[in-house]
Design an enzyme around this catalytic site. Structure first.
Site, PDB file in Angstrom:
ATOM      1  N   PHE A   7       0.844  -1.193   0.000  1.00 45.81           N
ATOM      2  CA  PHE A   7       0.000   0.000   0.000  1.00 45.81           C
ATOM      3  C   PHE A   7       0.875   1.236   0.000  1.00 45.81           C
ATOM      4  O   PHE A   7       1.829   1.335   0.769  1.00 45.81           O
ATOM      5  CB  PHE A   7      -0.901   0.023   1.241  1.00 45.81           C
ATOM      6  N   GLY A  26       0.366   5.355   0.461  1.00 42.37           N
ATOM      7  CA  GLY A  26      -0.621   6.371   0.816  1.00 42.37           C
ATOM      8  C   GLY A  26      -0.334   6.965   2.182  1.00 42.37           C
ATOM      9  O   GLY A  26       0.800   6.960   2.667  1.00 42.37           O
ATOM     10  N   LEU A  61       4.206  -1.162   3.594  1.00 42.82           N
ATOM     11  CA  LEU A  61       3.508   0.120   3.660  1.00 42.82           C
ATOM     12  C   LEU A  61       4.456   1.242   3.282  1.00 42.82           C
ATOM     13  O   LEU A  61       5.468   1.459   3.949  1.00 42.82           O
ATOM     14  CB  LEU A  61       2.958   0.361   5.074  1.00 42.82           C
ATOM     15  N   GLU A  62       4.150   1.913   2.192  1.00 44.98           N
ATOM     16  CA  GLU A  62       4.914   3.086   1.765  1.00 44.98           C
ATOM     17  C   GLU A  62       4.083   4.310   2.110  1.00 44.98           C
ATOM     18  O   GLU A  62       3.146   4.650   1.392  1.00 44.98           O
ATOM     19  CB  GLU A  62       5.210   3.007   0.263  1.00 44.98           C
ATOM     20  N   LEU A  63       4.419   4.959   3.208  1.00 47.96           N
ATOM     21  CA  LEU A  63       3.572   6.026   3.729  1.00 47.96           C
ATOM     22  C   LEU A  63       4.223   7.390   3.464  1.00 47.96           C
ATOM     23  O   LEU A  63       4.531   7.709   2.343  1.00 47.96           O
ATOM     24  CB  LEU A  63       3.305   5.762   5.207  1.00 47.96           C
TER      25      LEU A  63
END
Length: 472
Positions: A193, A195, A216-218
């Site tokens: 993901f 976001g 998770l790429e935040l």
């Protein structure tokens, strides 16, 4: 039945179809994977103008430069790198067995996981959708790709990229937050993901029901530190590029900047002069990308109003053409006298607003950064190598760039990922291949294997030998 309802109803069937296709061929040859990647590279090149036009429509206006530099080139470059390196990455890795497992041999083999889920954002709707997909395909997986509802025109072109001939490998899903929620709940072999941190928590919670591993790429608030010996003119160039590319709508965009008190006025002057030179028409210029939507524009405008109400000073490099609410376009705004109770110092900005904080001691800056969530990127602008090394060792961030901004994420042979609230896990390059692969411990013993007999007998001689070897 609404579009989203229909999409939700078909999600399980789409997943099952890909799962069955994977089970029919759970270890596709490297040659076949490379053939798929080469086809995608050719198709992206063919669709270049169509993609540039589509993204611009979705943003209201986006410069061709932003789409080419930030979306198309990194994707094609990433494909070329994977195609070149995949045969080497996929080879079994020989490992040492030690005397206790002699004469057996141990290796690690890299096996496809299954059906991988990818949830892509809107800010770089080509690169951040396609690069995870091609990396998962390189690892031998099938992919379900959920595209952002904010980029319908781009999505239509991406569906052409992943046409019917690719249906056995990639399934494209569209829809809003309800679709994304159901998508996250599918029993993927892996889920990536990209976001916001808030939504990332929801994705991880949904995935946990199936024990699906997640990447998770935040984002978060990526700080810039200008050191005391910095060349302010050079620092301003790097800072302005990092802040104005894609109108600041980048997960690794400089979010706020620390500058020595003695250099603050010089930095502001340099930034204003540079902005006037390169963006002299402001929001009327063709080199300025629009904010993605009215709601995102309104959020940024509210940050500025609230900051001024709480005592901040908002500096506009141009006297006019700084904002256009009707076209959701915004120019650079520098903000000084900022405090942590201002919303712009709490939220990830994702826009052309740059808070500036002056400092006296470098350690005070580092204390501030360490007291806040770990950022996805940290930027150091200055030529003092001792200060650079000290900052890097004293801080924890997903990436670091020294005397540059943004471009560290385009390094094909280096991993990209956050830490803590800015994400978990990596992709890009070899690390991406490893993320989407199962590293299988594989031990092979031949016909000569005296170890088994000694173990069955619970041999005292073997016990003494092992203790002599390992417990000294």
């Amino acid at each position: 039945m609404t579009t989203d309802t229909a999409q939700i109803a078909s999600l399980s069937a789409q997943f099952t179809s890909l799962q069955n296709a994977f089970l029919d061929n759970p270890y596709p040859s490297i040659h076949s994977r490379i053939a798929i990647l080469k086809k995608l590279r050719s198709r992206i090149v063919e669709l270049e103008e169509e993609l540039i036009s589509a993204v611009s429509k979705d943003f209201g206006y986006r410069t061709a430069f932003d789409t080419l530099l930030g979306d198309i080139l990194p994707t094609v470059q990433g494909l070329s790198h994977i195609i070149k390196k995949l045969p080497k990455w996929s080879k079994p890795s020989k490992r040492s067995v030690g005397l206790s497992l002699w004469p057996s041999k141990v290796s690690v083999t890299y096996q496809p996981k299954g059906v991988v889920g990818v949830i892509a954002p809107w800010n770089y709707p080509i690169q951040l959708a396609v690069v995870p997909v091609i990396t998962a395909i390189a690892a031998g997986n099938k992919v379900m790709l959920k595209l952002s509802e904010f980029t319908p025109h781009t999505n239509a072109v991406l569906e052409k990229l992943f046409d019917d001939k690719m249906s056995q490998h990639v399934c494209v899903v569209q829809g809003g937050s309800d679709v994304a929620s159901e998508f996250s709940s599918l029993p993927f072999a892996h889920l990536l993901f990209t976001g916001s941190t808030g939504v990332g928590k929801l994705v991880m919670k949904a995935a946990s029901k199936n024990l699906t591993p997640v990447t998770l790429e935040l984002g978060g608030k990526s700080p810039v530190i200008i050191t005391e010996q910095a060349d302010v003119a050079k620092a301003a160039h790097a800072l302005l590029f990092g802040k104005m590319a894609n109108a600041g709508q980048i997960c690794v965009a400089p979010d706020y900047v620390f500058v020595p008190k003695t250099l603050e006025s010089q930095l502001i002057k340099q930034l204003c002069e540079l902005y006037k030179k390169h963006f002299k028409q402001g929001v009327e210029g063709k080199n300025l990308t629009s904010i993605i939507s009215d709601s995102h524009y309104a959020r940024l405008a509210e940050y500025l109003v609230q900051a001024q109400e709480l005592g901040a000073n908002v500096i506009k490099p141009l006297e006019q053409n700084q904002q256009d609410a009707d076209k959701h376009r915004m120019g650079l705004h520098l903000v000084t006298n900022v405090t942590d109770d201002m919303q712009l110092m709490q939220d990830e900005l994702f826009g052309p607003i740059l808070p500036i904080k002056s400092y006296g001691k470098l350690d005070d800056v580092l204390d501030y950064i360490k007291q806040h969530p770990n950022p996805l990127a940290l930027y150091i602008l200055g030529q003092d190598k001792e200060a650079q090394e000290y900052i890097i060792k004293q801080t924890l961030s997903g990436t670091v760039a020294v005397n540059d901004t943004l471009v560290q994420v385009t390094a094909d042979d280096a991993p990209f990922g956050g830490v803590g609230h800015s994400g978990m896990g990596h992709y890009h390059g070899k690390e991406g291949f490893l993320t989407f692969s199962h590293a299988k411990n594989t031990l092979v013993s031949g016909s000569f294997n005296p170890r088994i007999g000694l173990l069955l007998k619970q041999s005292k001689l073997l016990t003494k030998l092992l203790k002599w070897l390992y417990i000294k």
